[in-house]
Design an enzyme around this catalytic site. Structure first.
Site, short mmCIF file in Angstrom:
data_model
loop_
_atom_site.label_atom_id
_atom_site.label_comp_id
_atom_site.label_asym_id
_atom_site.label_seq_id
_atom_site.Cartn_x
_atom_site.Cartn_y
_atom_site.Cartn_z
N GLU A 287 0.83 -1.22 0.00
CA GLU A 287 0.00 0.00 0.00
C GLU A 287 0.86 1.26 0.00
OE1 GLU A 287 -2.94 -0.71 -0.63
OE2 GLU A 287 -3.00 -2.78 0.06
N SER B 176 7.27 2.83 3.02
CA SER B 176 7.53 3.95 3.94
C SER B 176 8.16 5.13 3.20
CB SER B 176 8.48 3.50 5.06
OG SER B 176 7.82 2.66 5.97
C1 FAD Z 1 2.46 -9.89 0.37
C2 FAD Z 1 2.22 -8.83 -0.65
C3 FAD Z 1 0.96 -8.69 -1.21
C4 FAD Z 1 0.73 -7.71 -2.18
N1 FAD Z 1 -0.52 -7.58 -2.74
C5 FAD Z 1 -0.70 -6.72 -3.77
C6 FAD Z 1 -1.94 -6.67 -4.48
O1 FAD Z 1 -2.91 -7.36 -4.14
N2 FAD Z 1 -2.04 -5.84 -5.55
C7 FAD Z 1 -1.02 -5.07 -5.96
O2 FAD Z 1 -1.17 -4.33 -6.92
N3 FAD Z 1 0.17 -5.07 -5.31
C8 FAD Z 1 0.35 -5.90 -4.23
N4 FAD Z 1 1.56 -5.93 -3.58
C9 FAD Z 1 2.65 -5.12 -4.10
C10 FAD Z 1 3.07 -3.95 -3.20
O3 FAD Z 1 2.13 -2.93 -3.25
C11 FAD Z 1 4.46 -3.54 -3.70
O4 FAD Z 1 5.37 -4.54 -3.23
C12 FAD Z 1 4.88 -2.16 -3.23
O5 FAD Z 1 4.11 -1.16 -3.87
C13 FAD Z 1 6.37 -1.89 -3.53
O6 FAD Z 1 6.68 -2.19 -4.86
P1 FAD Z 1 7.95 -3.15 -5.16
O7 FAD Z 1 7.85 -4.34 -4.29
O8 FAD Z 1 8.00 -3.36 -6.64
O9 FAD Z 1 9.21 -2.34 -4.69
P2 FAD Z 1 9.96 -1.14 -5.49
O10 FAD Z 1 8.98 -0.12 -5.93
O11 FAD Z 1 10.87 -1.74 -6.49
O12 FAD Z 1 10.80 -0.52 -4.30
C14 FAD Z 1 12.02 -1.09 -3.82
C15 FAD Z 1 12.61 -0.14 -2.81
O13 FAD Z 1 12.91 1.11 -3.47
C16 FAD Z 1 12.27 2.17 -2.75
N5 FAD Z 1 11.86 3.24 -3.66
C17 FAD Z 1 11.18 3.12 -4.83
N6 FAD Z 1 10.94 4.33 -5.35
C18 FAD Z 1 11.47 5.23 -4.49
C19 FAD Z 1 11.55 6.65 -4.45
N7 FAD Z 1 11.02 7.42 -5.42
N8 FAD Z 1 12.18 7.23 -3.40
C20 FAD Z 1 12.72 6.49 -2.39
N9 FAD Z 1 12.68 5.15 -2.37
C21 FAD Z 1 12.06 4.53 -3.41
C22 FAD Z 1 11.07 1.54 -2.08
O14 FAD Z 1 10.60 2.34 -1.01
C23 FAD Z 1 11.65 0.20 -1.66
O15 FAD Z 1 12.35 0.37 -0.46
C24 FAD Z 1 1.79 -6.87 -2.57
C25 FAD Z 1 3.06 -7.02 -2.00
C26 FAD Z 1 3.28 -7.99 -1.04
C27 FAD Z 1 4.65 -8.10 -0.44
#
Ligand code: FAD
Length: 263
Positions: free
Chosen positions: A243, A246
């Site tokens: 969602e 942080s």
């Molecule tokens: C158990 C689980 C269930 C989920 N269920 C759903 C679901 O039902 N539907 C759905 O759509 N998604 C779902 N998600 C996805 C979740 O919303 C994403 O994991 C989340 O938005 C982060 O995206 P990412 O994992 O690709 O990380 P990334 O976006 O690749 O981020 C990796 C790191 O980089 C940091 N980062 C990225 N951009 C910036 C920035 N501009 N400035 C500073 N730091 C940054 C992030 O904070 C993080 O620490 C789920 C995830 C999990 C783990």
């Protein structure tokens, strides 16, 4: 929303819905999609165009309701998360998946606004759940600290434990008030983007600190599956990620402070 190459940066998504007469033809892959294996339909965000923004040209998104069984739409098993083990996530593929314009939720190219409205609600829910779970695990730690004896005394009498209890309850109450304040604003239809981000950020980080302290107070038993503390500790981890991470909440908060000043 989420794709292998597009997490926090949702507007970089590759899933595209191409207009074909009055239909849309969808191609792309989503991952981490919770409960898609048991859902009768999914709510899908796909790119449908582009627009000029402060950050240059960015994709416009449209939201679709896609029924399970629609040709070209397949649900695959996902990964195994250590947080919320009973909560399955899936990979979705769309391969020339045709839906009619009737399946558009909201307006064509209006998906981002819809997504943000929902994320407001779900972030507030995350904050509230973090507060509730922190209170539960705190009560367990309090009981343990009062009953577990070492060196002839309850461990809660040692300052190292008592101060942890004091810090925990203070942080839990602070997160509770931030969450209630944001909810109060939402109930009144007042602007709440920053208060919601603050509540989600603080409550999810508070839960991480609290569950970690509780493991420490339980000692070795805190890591044993039999005591349930380790589950709270594992489950807390995802709350800082889904969602909106942080870091993304901090961006929202900083932006809301700087934008009125032209920053
Ligand atoms: C158990 C689980 C269930 C989920 N269920 C759903 C679901 O039902 N539907 C759905 O759509 N998604 C779902 N998600 C996805 C979740 O919303 C994403 O994991 C989340 O938005 C982060 O995206 P990412 O994992 O690709 O990380 P990334 O976006 O690749 O981020 C990796 C790191 O980089 C940091 N980062 C990225 N951009 C910036 C920035 N501009 N400035 C500073 N730091 C940054 C992030 O904070 C993080 O620490 C789920 C995830 C999990 C783990």
């Amino acid at each position: 929303m989420t794709e292998p190459e597009a997490g926090s940066d949702v507007r970089s998504m590759r899933t595209f819905a191409r207009r074909d007469g009055s239909d849309f033809v969808i191609d792309g892959t989503k991952h981490f999609i919770s409960h898609a294996d048991i859902a009768d339909f999914v709510i899908l965000f796909a790119a449908t165009g582009e627009e000029e923004t402060r950050r240059g040209r960015r994709k416009t998104l449209t939201c679709f309701l896609v029924d399970k069984g629609t040709p070209g739409f397949t649900v695959h098993a996902g990964y195994r998360s250590v947080s919320h083990r009973g909560y399955r996530n899936c990979i979705l593929t769309f391969d020339d998946c045709r839906v009619s314009a009737f399946h558009v939720l909201g307006k064509v190219d209006g998906g981002l606004e819809l997504m943000n409205q929902w994320l407001f609600a779900t972030r507030l829910t995350v904050a509230a759940m973090c507060v509730g779970r922190a209170r539960r695990v705190f009560d367990l730690a309090l009981d343990w600290a009062a009953k577990r004896r070492q060196f002839g005394e309850p461990i809660g009498r040692f300052q190292g434990t008592g101060f942890k209890l004091a810090d925990m309850i203070t942080e839990i109450d602070a997160a509770d008030w931030l969450t209630l304040h944001a909810a109060w604003l939402v109930d009144r239809g007042l602007p709440a983007e920053r208060p919601i981000a603050q509540a989600k950020l603080f409550a999810s980080e508070m839960l991480a600190r609290v569950t970690d302290h509780v493991v420490q107070i339980y000692g070795g038993m805190g890591l044993m599956e039999e005591a349930s503390i380790e589950r709270h500790w594992r489950d807390a981890r995802v709350e800082r990620i889904w969602e909106g991470t942080s870091e993304i909440q901090r961006h929202i908060i900083a932006r809301s402070l700087l934008r009125p000043l032209g920053g």
